[in-house]
Design a protein around this motif. Structure first.
Motif, PDB file in Angstrom:
ATOM      1  N   VAL B  82       0.808  -1.224   0.000  1.00 17.95           N
ATOM      2  CA  VAL B  82       0.000   0.000   0.000  1.00 17.95           C
ATOM      3  C   VAL B  82       0.846   1.281   0.000  1.00 17.95           C
ATOM      4  CG1 VAL B  82      -1.870   1.246   1.144  1.00 17.95           C
ATOM      5  CG2 VAL B  82      -1.808  -1.248   1.238  1.00 17.95           C
ATOM      6  N   PHE B  83       1.678   1.446   1.025  1.00 23.14           N
ATOM      7  CA  PHE B  83       2.359   2.739   1.169  1.00 23.14           C
ATOM      8  C   PHE B  83       3.334   3.023   0.017  1.00 23.14           C
ATOM      9  CE2 PHE B  83       1.696   1.971   5.952  1.00 23.14           C
ATOM     10  CZ  PHE B  83       0.471   2.599   5.921  1.00 23.14           C
ATOM     11  N   LYS B  84       4.126   2.010  -0.334  1.00 24.14           N
ATOM     12  CA  LYS B  84       5.134   2.233  -1.376  1.00 24.14           C
ATOM     13  C   LYS B  84       4.491   2.541  -2.737  1.00 24.14           C
ATOM     14  CE  LYS B  84       8.471  -0.758  -2.604  1.00 24.14           C
ATOM     15  NZ  LYS B  84       9.531  -1.741  -2.289  1.00 24.14           N
ATOM     16  N   PRO B  85       3.505   1.722  -3.165  1.00 16.15           N
ATOM     17  CA  PRO B  85       2.863   2.064  -4.442  1.00 16.15           C
ATOM     18  C   PRO B  85       2.227   3.460  -4.421  1.00 16.15           C
ATOM     19  CG  PRO B  85       2.240  -0.145  -3.764  1.00 16.15           C
ATOM     20  CD  PRO B  85       3.016   0.438  -2.644  1.00 16.15           C
ATOM     21  N   LEU B  86       1.603   3.808  -3.280  1.00 13.47           N
ATOM     22  CA  LEU B  86       0.970   5.130  -3.201  1.00 13.47           C
ATOM     23  C   LEU B  86       2.019   6.247  -3.254  1.00 13.47           C
ATOM     24  CD1 LEU B  86      -1.863   4.628  -0.525  1.00 13.47           C
ATOM     25  CD2 LEU B  86      -2.158   5.218  -2.924  1.00 13.47           C
ATOM     26  N   THR B  87       3.134   6.023  -2.553  1.00 11.62           N
ATOM     27  CA  THR B  87       4.197   7.031  -2.546  1.00 11.62           C
ATOM     28  C   THR B  87       4.764   7.213  -3.953  1.00 11.62           C
ATOM     29  OG1 THR B  87       4.728   6.260  -0.331  1.00 11.62           O
ATOM     30  CG2 THR B  87       6.337   7.712  -1.351  1.00 11.62           C
ATOM     31  N   ARG B  88       4.942   6.086  -4.658  1.00 13.25           N
ATOM     32  CA  ARG B  88       5.482   6.148  -6.024  1.00 13.25           C
ATOM     33  C   ARG B  88       4.559   6.930  -6.943  1.00 13.25           C
ATOM     34  NH1 ARG B  88       7.822   0.039  -6.639  1.00 13.25           N
ATOM     35  NH2 ARG B  88       9.988   0.529  -6.272  1.00 13.25           N
ATOM     36  N   ARG B  89       3.245   6.878  -6.629  1.00 17.42           N
ATOM     37  CA  ARG B  89       2.287   7.620  -7.465  1.00 17.42           C
ATOM     38  C   ARG B  89       2.174   9.080  -7.007  1.00 17.42           C
ATOM     39  NH1 ARG B  89      -2.543   3.156  -7.549  1.00 17.42           N
ATOM     40  NH2 ARG B  89      -1.211   1.454  -8.234  1.00 17.42           N
ATOM     41  N   GLY B  90       2.982   9.432  -6.041  1.00 18.07           N
ATOM     42  CA  GLY B  90       3.022  10.818  -5.587  1.00 18.07           C
ATOM     43  C   GLY B  90       1.895  11.196  -4.645  1.00 18.07           C
ATOM     44  N   SER B  91       1.351  10.215  -3.921  1.00 17.31           N
ATOM     45  CA  SER B  91       0.256  10.518  -2.982  1.00 17.31           C
ATOM     46  C   SER B  91       0.735  11.429  -1.869  1.00 17.31           C
ATOM     47  CB  SER B  91      -0.266   9.225  -2.366  1.00 17.31           C
ATOM     48  OG  SER B  91      -0.828   8.425  -3.344  1.00 17.31           O
ATOM     49  N   ARG B  92      -0.176  12.327  -1.466  1.00 15.51           N
ATOM     50  CA  ARG B  92       0.168  13.225  -0.374  1.00 15.51           C
ATOM     51  C   ARG B  92       0.051  12.482   0.960  1.00 15.51           C
ATOM     52  NH1 ARG B  92      -3.447  18.270  -0.861  1.00 15.51           N
ATOM     53  NH2 ARG B  92      -4.866  16.905  -1.978  1.00 15.51           N
ATOM     54  N   THR B  93       0.612  13.079   1.996  1.00 17.54           N
ATOM     55  CA  THR B  93       0.630  12.407   3.307  1.00 17.54           C
ATOM     56  C   THR B  93      -0.786  12.153   3.819  1.00 17.54           C
ATOM     57  OG1 THR B  93       0.975  14.589   4.238  1.00 17.54           O
ATOM     58  CG2 THR B  93       2.889  13.154   4.126  1.00 17.54           C
ATOM     59  N   LEU B  94      -1.720  13.043   3.440  1.00 16.67           N
ATOM     60  CA  LEU B  94      -3.100  12.843   3.889  1.00 16.67           C
ATOM     61  C   LEU B  94      -3.676  11.543   3.320  1.00 16.67           C
ATOM     62  CD1 LEU B  94      -5.618  13.951   5.383  1.00 16.67           C
ATOM     63  CD2 LEU B  94      -6.270  15.045   3.241  1.00 16.67           C
ATOM     64  N   TYR B  95      -3.375  11.257   2.028  1.00 16.32           N
ATOM     65  CA  TYR B  95      -3.874  10.030   1.417  1.00 16.32           C
ATOM     66  C   TYR B  95      -3.259   8.801   2.114  1.00 16.32           C
ATOM     67  CZ  TYR B  95      -5.197  13.174  -2.445  1.00 16.32           C
ATOM     68  OH  TYR B  95      -5.723  14.183  -3.196  1.00 16.32           O
ATOM     69  N   LEU B  96      -1.974   8.942   2.428  1.00 15.46           N
ATOM     70  CA  LEU B  96      -1.291   7.819   3.102  1.00 15.46           C
ATOM     71  C   LEU B  96      -1.901   7.580   4.482  1.00 15.46           C
ATOM     72  CD1 LEU B  96       2.344   8.755   2.062  1.00 15.46           C
ATOM     73  CD2 LEU B  96       1.081   6.732   1.337  1.00 15.46           C
ATOM     74  N   LEU B  97      -2.244   8.669   5.154  1.00 21.01           N
ATOM     75  CA  LEU B  97      -2.862   8.554   6.482  1.00 21.01           C
ATOM     76  C   LEU B  97      -4.197   7.820   6.374  1.00 21.01           C
ATOM     77  CD1 LEU B  97      -3.066  11.344   9.124  1.00 21.01           C
ATOM     78  CD2 LEU B  97      -5.135  10.149   8.524  1.00 21.01           C
TER      79      LEU B  97
END
Lengths: 446, 308
Positions: B82-97
């Protein structure tokens, strides 16, 4: 590693986990794991009076629904499934009876989890209402019953709770009946039992909900009337740690004097109860005085194998005794049959929870009410249920209801934890309290 | 007023919250994810410990090791899936939260299903807890002999790792500036995995100790999450030593503090969670860097006139 590989691995591990979990369960009840069970009716009615002369006509099939608004998560996560199973067994037995009699009528149940919360209970009732349900077994907790009182009245749904006993849900003319004797009887019962044990100063440690606060108030009022002193501690049962509340109880006992005239009454559910007992057993002051509890403390959770033996030994050391609404003797053929059939179906004895017996009786009363009414109407159920209950004698005895629609025969078993000869632990009856005469009879000392 | 019991309770709880919060501090400082699914790492570690001790007859030490690996694996899976794929897509910290809340719910309810099927919704690790000594009215038990050393050793090991090893230094570099770390030749995804394994593992051990100290339900981690965040925030979300201080302060405030408030001002003990909320709000309002931002030595020097 590639994300897809991780995904596949996770799914494999998850499926393996489900498989292991399924295999680990001794005999998982088929009905207990599903939400809804549908009974297919294929029987026919034979005309009476002319047996054998007329060919049987295909009967018009009729299926009445009974909602089971019973919590299986939250505070009732451990005990709720047992109660739900008790109700399911009753409905299945009624269907078996109907089938054997050649009746075209069947009962079907829909289970909704009330999550041991007021909001959860309302949500569960809304779902049952939208499915057209007018007869419900549940909810379990007083706070849940209190929350749904208006909803039941507005939507003309009759409910019978297998375990609510708190005063907060004691309302005349409502649509919520209650199978066990309410705390207006248990409060004085506890106060009398504790007083008759020589306790003059009492520390009450109660959970912060309608049941805990209501019962604590009743015991306090009645104990003070008898001439005793009371220190009441209401704790927030949702906290991860309750050592500060145990410390408060310890200080209160110290102030009263940790002697034979001081006692502690604990009004808790499973997880908060264990937290308190685990901390209390290490407290030298709290280990010196007698401990008492209501029906919620007579649960298998507090004894091995569910909990550590140290907790059971602590309860024995403080001569713990608890009141619990009475159930019939094991020698009673009705009780014997229920225990046997329940154990056979669900792989454990219903004796693990007194209220499983009450759920069984409540479902029988609900089922009979629906059958007698012969029309699916909540108002009719509300009128008929007290009459059925008055003439019903189940595994928990006579179910006469009072003006509030609550069980009116206040007889309590007094139980204490015991290590049995086979090495297992259980709560065994050591006495009885008759609310009509306020007489405490102890067969043996706690 | 005898403060020995609330003091001992404070230290015990403070140590446990510290141990739980260390992993959160570590993962936040490196990835900047406010991971709400951290709660489930605590719960999983607790269940693994309880099941191995109660069902398989393992000792507490071996079970804690297993809890370390189970939670480490879960933490790694959370990141990889979850976190790595989202980070690679440039997700903001709010989305990660928000994603972390979702992961937490999924894991929690899988645990619920498993616990329900096996009748272990409420479980306690059957560790032999006996009183070894008495300080005032407070009992020092064998559990304290587990909790205190494990916490202290964990902190020392983390400190040594972060300050004296290549991996630790690289992790600090990554925490400071991930892009700069990458262009400097640091393999950031490999490091990230190492970080999740350690953070998840320590949290699992904390969960294991919690299951022996108290009682475990699938919501145990979730119930403790407020304190975990409060301890970590008090430590500035980046400092291990600050997290220790944060954990102990939360423990003291919720036990000794509330006992004193109850004794002298009749404050109900049910108000305990308020302490953690107040700490979070006050720190964010007045000192967002938490205890980590306080330069005690510099302050002393300035007061003594030796500073700049």
């Amino acid at each position: 590693m590639d994300t897809k590989v991780w995904g596949v691995l996770l799914i494999v591990v998850f499926l393996l986990g489900i498989g292991i979990g399924y295999m680990a369960k001794p005999s998982a009840p088929a009905a207990a794991t599903g939400g809804v069970k549908t009974v297919t009716v294929t029987t026919t009615i034979t005309k009476t009076g002319a047996a054998g002369t007329a060919p049987p006509k295909p009967a018009e099939q009729k299926e009445y629904v009974i909602g089971l608004a019973i919590a299986v998560t939250g505070g009732y996560a451990v005990d709720g499934p047992r109660r739900r199973n008790g109700a399911i067994l009753a409905i299945e037995q009624i269907n078996k009876m109907l089938e054997e009699a050649g009746s075209p009528v069947r009962l079907k149940y829909i289970h909704e989890d009330t999550k041991t919360s007021a909001e959860g209970a309302i949500a569960a009732l809304e779902k049952l209402n939208s499915a057209g349900v007018k007869m419900v077994v549940g909810p379990l907790a007083t706070s849940e019953c209190k929350a749904v009182l208006d909803f039941l009245k507005t939507n003309k749904i009759t409910a019978i709770s297998p375990s609510s006993t708190g005063t907060a849900a004691m309302v005349k003319g409502d649509f919520c009946f209650r199978a066990p004797s309410p705390d207006k009887y248990q409060g004085p019962a506890l106060a009398n039992i504790i007083w008759q044990q020589g306790i003059k100063k009492l520390v009450i440690l109660a959970r912060n909900d309608d049941y805990g606060k209501g019962l604590a108030d009743l015991v306090e009022e009645n104990f003070k009337k008898l001439g005793g002193q009371v220190e009441k501690i209401i704790y927030d049962h949702t906290q991860p740690d309750l050592s500060a509340d145990v410390e408060r109880a310890s200080n209160a006992v110290n102030k009263f004097g940790a002697d034979a005239e001081t006692g502690v009454l604990i009004i808790a559910f499973d997880d908060d109860g264990i937290k308190i007992l685990e901390a209390a057993r290490l407290d030298p002051t709290l280990s010196k005085v007698r401990w008492f509890g209501p029906d919620s403390m007579k649960r298998a959770t507090f004894l091995p194998p569910k909990s550590k033996e140290d907790i059971a030994l602590f309860l024995q050391k403080v001569h713990f005794m608890a009141t619990t609404p009475a159930v019939g003797s094991k020698d009673n053929p009705l009780v014997k049959e229920f225990i046997e059939e329940y154990t056979k179906k669900f792989g454990e004895s219903p004796e693990a929870s007194t209220y499983t017996f009450y759920a069984y009786d409540a479902a029988w009363i609900a089922g009979l009410t629906v059958l007698v009414a012969h029309k699916y109407d909540g108002v009719a159920f509300q009128k008929i249920l007290p009459v059925i209950a008055k003439h019903f004698y189940g595994v928990t005895g006579w179910k006469l209801l009072d003006e509030y629609g609550d069980a009116a025969v206040p007889i309590y078993d007094i139980v204490a934890p015991r290590k049995l000869p086979d090495g297992t632990w259980n709560f065994v009856p050591i006495g009885k309290y008759d609310g009509t005469t306020k007489a405490v009879t102890l067969f043996e000392q706690p | 007023m005898d403060i020995s019991v609330p003091l001992m309770n404070s230290l015990t709880l403070g140590s446990l919250y510290t141990l739980m919060a260390l992993g959160l501090t570590m993962s936040f400082s490196v990835t900047k994810i406010a991971n709400f699914a951290h709660a489930e790492l605590v719960t999983l570690g607790g269940y693994v410990t309880a099941l191995l001790v109660n069902w398989m007859g393992f000792g507490l030490a071996e079970s804690l090791v297993a809890a370390f690996f189970a939670s480490a694996l879960l933490a790694l899976a959370m990141d990889e899936l979850v976190f790595k794929p989202l980070t690679r897509r440039g997700s903001r910290t709010l989305y990660l939260l928000v994603a972390s809340i979702g992961i937490g719910l999924i894991v929690r309810y899988i645990l619920y299903i498993y616990a329900d099927l096996n009748g272990i919704i409420t479980i306690q690790t059957k560790a032999d807890i006996q009183i070894v000594s008495q300080v005032g009215r407070a009992a020092i038990t064998t559990m304290h002999l587990w909790i205190f050393p494990v916490t202290i050793i964990s902190v020392i090991l983390l400190h040594v790792m972060f300050h004296y090893t290549k991996v630790g230094k690289a992790l600090r570099a990554m925490a400071d500036n991930e892009d700069l770390a990458r262009v400097s030749g640091i393999r950031i995804y490999r490091l990230r995995r190492i970080m999740w394994v350690i953070a998840g593992g320590i949290t699992g051990v904390a969960g294991g100790l919690w299951s022996a100290y108290s009682v475990l339900t699938p919501e145990a981690g979730w119930q403790a999450l407020l304190r975990i965040f409060a301890a970590s925030i008090l430590g500035g979300l980046v400092s291990f030593w600050g997290t220790i201080a944060g954990g102990i302060i939360i423990g003291l405030a919720e036990n000794l503090g509330i006992s004193i408030a109850n004794e002298f001002f009749y404050v109900n003990t049910a108000y305990r969670p308020l302490v953690s909320f107040i700490i979070i709000v006050v720190v964010f309002l007045f000192k967002p860097t938490g205890l980590a931002g306080i330069d005690v030595i510099g302050w002393i020097k300035r007061k003594m006139g030796k500073g700049e």
